[in-house]
Design an enzyme around this catalytic site. Structure first.
Site, PDB file in Angstrom:
ATOM      1  N   HIS A 210      -5.749  -7.015  32.576  1.00  0.00           N
ATOM      2  CA  HIS A 210      -4.939  -7.408  31.417  1.00  0.00           C
ATOM      3  C   HIS A 210      -5.014  -6.407  30.294  1.00  0.00           C
ATOM      4  O   HIS A 210      -4.356  -6.561  29.284  1.00  0.00           O
ATOM      5  CB  HIS A 210      -5.411  -8.768  30.887  1.00  0.00           C
ATOM      6  CG  HIS A 210      -6.763  -8.702  30.237  1.00  0.00           C
ATOM      7  ND1 HIS A 210      -7.929  -8.720  30.956  1.00  0.00           N
ATOM      8  CD2 HIS A 210      -7.132  -8.586  28.942  1.00  0.00           C
ATOM      9  CE1 HIS A 210      -8.960  -8.630  30.126  1.00  0.00           C
ATOM     10  NE2 HIS A 210      -8.509  -8.541  28.900  1.00  0.00           N
TER      11      HIS A 210
HETATM   12  C1  UD1 Z   1      -7.087  -9.851  23.756  1.00  0.00           C
HETATM   13  C2  UD1 Z   1      -8.067  -8.796  23.255  1.00  0.00           C
HETATM   14  C3  UD1 Z   1      -8.770  -8.155  24.432  1.00  0.00           C
HETATM   15  C4  UD1 Z   1      -9.421  -9.196  25.321  1.00  0.00           C
HETATM   16  C5  UD1 Z   1      -8.413 -10.270  25.703  1.00  0.00           C
HETATM   17  C6  UD1 Z   1      -9.110 -11.386  26.440  1.00  0.00           C
HETATM   18  C7  UD1 Z   1      -7.500  -7.607  21.187  1.00  0.00           C
HETATM   19  C8  UD1 Z   1      -6.999  -6.333  20.619  1.00  0.00           C
HETATM   20  N1  UD1 Z   1      -7.384  -7.738  22.517  1.00  0.00           N
HETATM   21  O1  UD1 Z   1      -6.111  -9.186  24.533  1.00  0.00           O
HETATM   22  O2  UD1 Z   1      -9.770  -7.272  23.956  1.00  0.00           O
HETATM   23  O3  UD1 Z   1      -9.899  -8.569  26.469  1.00  0.00           O
HETATM   24  O4  UD1 Z   1      -7.791 -10.813  24.531  1.00  0.00           O
HETATM   25  O5  UD1 Z   1      -8.272 -12.075  27.308  1.00  0.00           O
HETATM   26  O6  UD1 Z   1      -7.972  -8.451  20.458  1.00  0.00           O
HETATM   27  N2  UD1 Z   1      -0.361 -14.476  25.337  1.00  0.00           N
HETATM   28  C9  UD1 Z   1       0.066 -15.729  25.753  1.00  0.00           C
HETATM   29  N3  UD1 Z   1      -0.752 -16.795  25.518  1.00  0.00           N
HETATM   30  C10 UD1 Z   1      -1.927 -16.685  24.875  1.00  0.00           C
HETATM   31  C11 UD1 Z   1      -2.332 -15.428  24.428  1.00  0.00           C
HETATM   32  C12 UD1 Z   1      -1.537 -14.340  24.670  1.00  0.00           C
HETATM   33  O7  UD1 Z   1       1.130 -15.873  26.344  1.00  0.00           O
HETATM   34  O8  UD1 Z   1      -2.615 -17.694  24.701  1.00  0.00           O
HETATM   35  C13 UD1 Z   1       0.485 -13.301  25.647  1.00  0.00           C
HETATM   36  C14 UD1 Z   1       1.490 -12.961  24.536  1.00  0.00           C
HETATM   37  O9  UD1 Z   1       2.641 -12.480  25.152  1.00  0.00           O
HETATM   38  C15 UD1 Z   1       0.790 -11.836  23.793  1.00  0.00           C
HETATM   39  C16 UD1 Z   1       0.002 -11.136  24.883  1.00  0.00           C
HETATM   40  O10 UD1 Z   1      -0.378 -12.158  25.786  1.00  0.00           O
HETATM   41  O11 UD1 Z   1       1.695 -10.979  23.153  1.00  0.00           O
HETATM   42  C17 UD1 Z   1      -1.222 -10.396  24.389  1.00  0.00           C
HETATM   43  O12 UD1 Z   1      -2.077 -11.260  23.638  1.00  0.00           O
HETATM   44  P1  UD1 Z   1      -3.125 -10.633  22.553  1.00  0.00           P
HETATM   45  O13 UD1 Z   1      -3.942 -11.709  21.980  1.00  0.00           O
HETATM   46  O14 UD1 Z   1      -2.392  -9.745  21.602  1.00  0.00           O
HETATM   47  O15 UD1 Z   1      -4.014  -9.668  23.394  1.00  0.00           O
HETATM   48  P2  UD1 Z   1      -4.707  -9.850  24.820  1.00  0.00           P
HETATM   49  O16 UD1 Z   1      -4.021  -8.943  25.774  1.00  0.00           O
HETATM   50  O17 UD1 Z   1      -4.809 -11.280  25.157  1.00  0.00           O
HETATM   51  N1  UDP Z   2     -11.929 -15.936  33.179  1.00  0.00           N
HETATM   52  C1  UDP Z   2     -11.494 -17.244  33.422  1.00  0.00           C
HETATM   53  N2  UDP Z   2     -10.323 -17.415  34.119  1.00  0.00           N
HETATM   54  C2  UDP Z   2      -9.587 -16.371  34.580  1.00  0.00           C
HETATM   55  C3  UDP Z   2     -10.041 -15.050  34.314  1.00  0.00           C
HETATM   56  C4  UDP Z   2     -11.226 -14.862  33.603  1.00  0.00           C
HETATM   57  O1  UDP Z   2     -12.147 -18.222  33.036  1.00  0.00           O
HETATM   58  O2  UDP Z   2      -8.548 -16.606  35.208  1.00  0.00           O
HETATM   59  C5  UDP Z   2     -13.170 -15.746  32.385  1.00  0.00           C
HETATM   60  C6  UDP Z   2     -14.235 -14.898  33.042  1.00  0.00           C
HETATM   61  O3  UDP Z   2     -15.111 -15.698  33.797  1.00  0.00           O
HETATM   62  C7  UDP Z   2     -14.928 -14.244  31.863  1.00  0.00           C
HETATM   63  C8  UDP Z   2     -13.866 -14.176  30.799  1.00  0.00           C
HETATM   64  O4  UDP Z   2     -12.808 -15.028  31.225  1.00  0.00           O
HETATM   65  O5  UDP Z   2     -15.989 -15.051  31.372  1.00  0.00           O
HETATM   66  C9  UDP Z   2     -13.356 -12.770  30.631  1.00  0.00           C
HETATM   67  O6  UDP Z   2     -12.274 -12.779  29.749  1.00  0.00           O
HETATM   68  P1  UDP Z   2     -11.141 -11.672  29.756  1.00  0.00           P
HETATM   69  O7  UDP Z   2     -11.160 -10.919  31.038  1.00  0.00           O
HETATM   70  O8  UDP Z   2      -9.878 -12.332  29.345  1.00  0.00           O
HETATM   71  O9  UDP Z   2     -11.554 -10.746  28.523  1.00  0.00           O
HETATM   72  P2  UDP Z   2     -12.582  -9.524  28.346  1.00  0.00           P
HETATM   73  O10 UDP Z   2     -13.902  -9.938  28.836  1.00  0.00           O
HETATM   74  O11 UDP Z   2     -12.002  -8.352  29.049  1.00  0.00           O
HETATM   75  O12 UDP Z   2     -12.544  -9.289  26.868  1.00  0.00           O
END
Ligand code: UD1
Ligand code: UDP
Length: 372
Positions: A210
């Site tokens: 992601h």
């Molecule tokens: C964010 C964090 C990343 C982390 C990730 C965990 C930052 C800069 N990035 O990335 O470090 O690894 O969360 O998963 O803070 N969206 C939905 N539903 C949601 C949330 C997001 O549909 O509940 C979609 C939206 O289209 C949004 C996109 O995901 O634009 C990105 O969401 P965003 O919170 O900006 O960043 P992540 O990629 O989730």
């Molecule tokens: N995770 C989850 N469901 C999923 C994918 C990941 O519960 O479908 C959990 C995973 O076990 C871990 C956390 O989400 O604890 C990691 O989050 P993510 O990969 O979104 O973010 P990052 O760690 O890269 O910031």
């Protein structure tokens, strides 16, 4: 939630990994009857990225939810900063706790620091040395405006000291992800239904991707998917990909067709832990998943050129592969049959207890000085 009036704590969180990794801290605050509350920024808001974890981990409702939602880096961070400041001015906690490297973490730390409220950064001292990642900026700035730096390992502790942060503010405590895994693994392995739901009686692999630098680039995302398809073709076992909403959106935008892979909606924590702990190999660009695979003794291939979790490479649980298809395949071949005799470098599963104990000692001492 109110009991021990000697210390008032605000736990700020906003995304899936923060909810999971903060859950042991919440439990510890509950156990000790501390005066604390949760402030949710609303960075993640979809049911399967947010609410499901509160329900499953039996966390109390957030006292505040800012509902900032998605947006550009600047707008999202700025909206959080404005909203968090208002709440902190009203509540005046003794300490704010943030964990990790998201925009929520930076906004929470900055809002508190500007108000003169103490900041505790859990997962301090991680560095990828890649400033093109928004997370790297967030990590560095958060560490440098924090008062209590909770480093998970000796490596992260050394990084903080080399950057000039004061030894008296740095505490090596392990990572709360070990606590979360230990608290949930048995029930995940025995009670979650996902393995049977997906009909995975035999061997399978698991992938997540992601990160912005991978999925927002057509070139990198196409290559990454091609790499996963090569692996699936080579090993001929199912490859399950629970797809983050950002990645789902980008797949559609780029018209990439991931044939051969089993795409599923994001899983809840127990389901994900079940698959992760039983997978033959995990491929990921997630930070938390690199840690969890290391803890669970499952080989991991990281679909990035660098990692802020070098301990996983050091102990041999993880290999960097970037996004080139042939390199991903080669790394998978190396890791899939690797012996799993590494030791977990992320601590003993008591990080939350250690963190809260340190806070109670340090922040209470600070409060008494102020009152004197
Ligand atoms: C964010 C964090 C990343 C982390 C990730 C965990 C930052 C800069 N990035 O990335 O470090 O690894 O969360 O998963 O803070 N969206 C939905 N539903 C949601 C949330 C997001 O549909 O509940 C979609 C939206 O289209 C949004 C996109 O995901 O634009 C990105 O969401 P965003 O919170 O900006 O960043 P992540 O990629 O989730
Ligand atoms: N995770 C989850 N469901 C999923 C994918 C990941 O519960 O479908 C959990 C995973 O076990 C871990 C956390 O989400 O604890 C990691 O989050 P993510 O990969 O979104 O973010 P990052 O760690 O890269 O910031």
């Amino acid at each position: 939630m109110v009991g021990d009036n000697s210390l008032k704590v605000t736990i700020i969180l906003g995304t899936r990994p923060e909810i999971i990794k903060m859950s042991p801290i919440v439990r510890e605050c509950e156990r000790l009857h501390l005066d604390y509350f949760i402030l949710h920024t609303g960075q993640h808001y979809s049911y399967n990225m947010d609410r499901v974890f509160f329900e499953q981990l039996e966390l109390p409702e957030a006292k505040y939810n800012l509902d900032v939602g998605s947006g550009t880096q600047g707008k999202q961070t700025a909206d959080m900063l404005i909203g968090i400041e208002k709440i902190l001015q009203k509540e005046i906690p003794d300490v704010v706790l943030v964990e990790g490297d998201t925009n929520t973490v930076l906004a929470g730390a900055l809002a508190a620091a500007k108000l003169g409220i103490k900041v505790g950064h859990i997962e301090a001292g991680l560095r990828s040395y890649d400033r093109s990642m928004p997370e790297e900026t967030n990590r560095i700035l958060t560490d440098h405006c924090s008062d209590y730096l909770f480093a998970p390992t000796s490596t992260s502790k050394q990084i903080l000291l080399h950057e000039g942060l004061l030894q008296k503010n740095v505490f090596m405590v392990g990572n709360t992800i070990v606590d979360a895994v230990k608290q949930n693994i048995t029930i995940a392995q025995t009670k979650a239904q996902i393995q049977s739901k997906l009909n995975l009686q035999n061997e399978f692999m698991l992938a997540t991707s992601h990160r912005q630098e991978n999925v927002d680039s057509k070139f990198h995302f196409k290559n990454l998917i091609k790499g996963l398809q090569l692996i699936q073709n080579e090993f001929k076992i199912p490859l399950i990909y629970p797809i983050h909403p950002r990645a789902r959106k980008q797949l559609q935008l780029f018209g990439i067709n991931p044939t051969g892979l089993t795409l599923v909606e994001p899983l809840n924590y127990l389901e994900f832990l079940q698959l992760e702990s039983k997978a033959k190999l995990v491929l990921t660009d997630s930070g938390g998943v690199q840690e969890e695979t290391c803890i669970l003794k499952v080989p991991c291939v990281t679909l990035r050129e660098n990692t802020e979790r070098p301990e996983t490479i050091g102990v041999g649980s993880n290999l960097l592969a970037g996004t080139s298809p042939n390199r991903i395949l080669a790394a998978a071949k190396t890791m899939i049959n690797k012996s799993k005799n590494w030791t977990n470098p992320f601590g003993d599963g008591n990080a939350a207890q250690k963190i809260v104990k340190i806070l109670k000692t340090k922040a209470c001492a600070n409060k008494s000085r102020k009152l004197a």
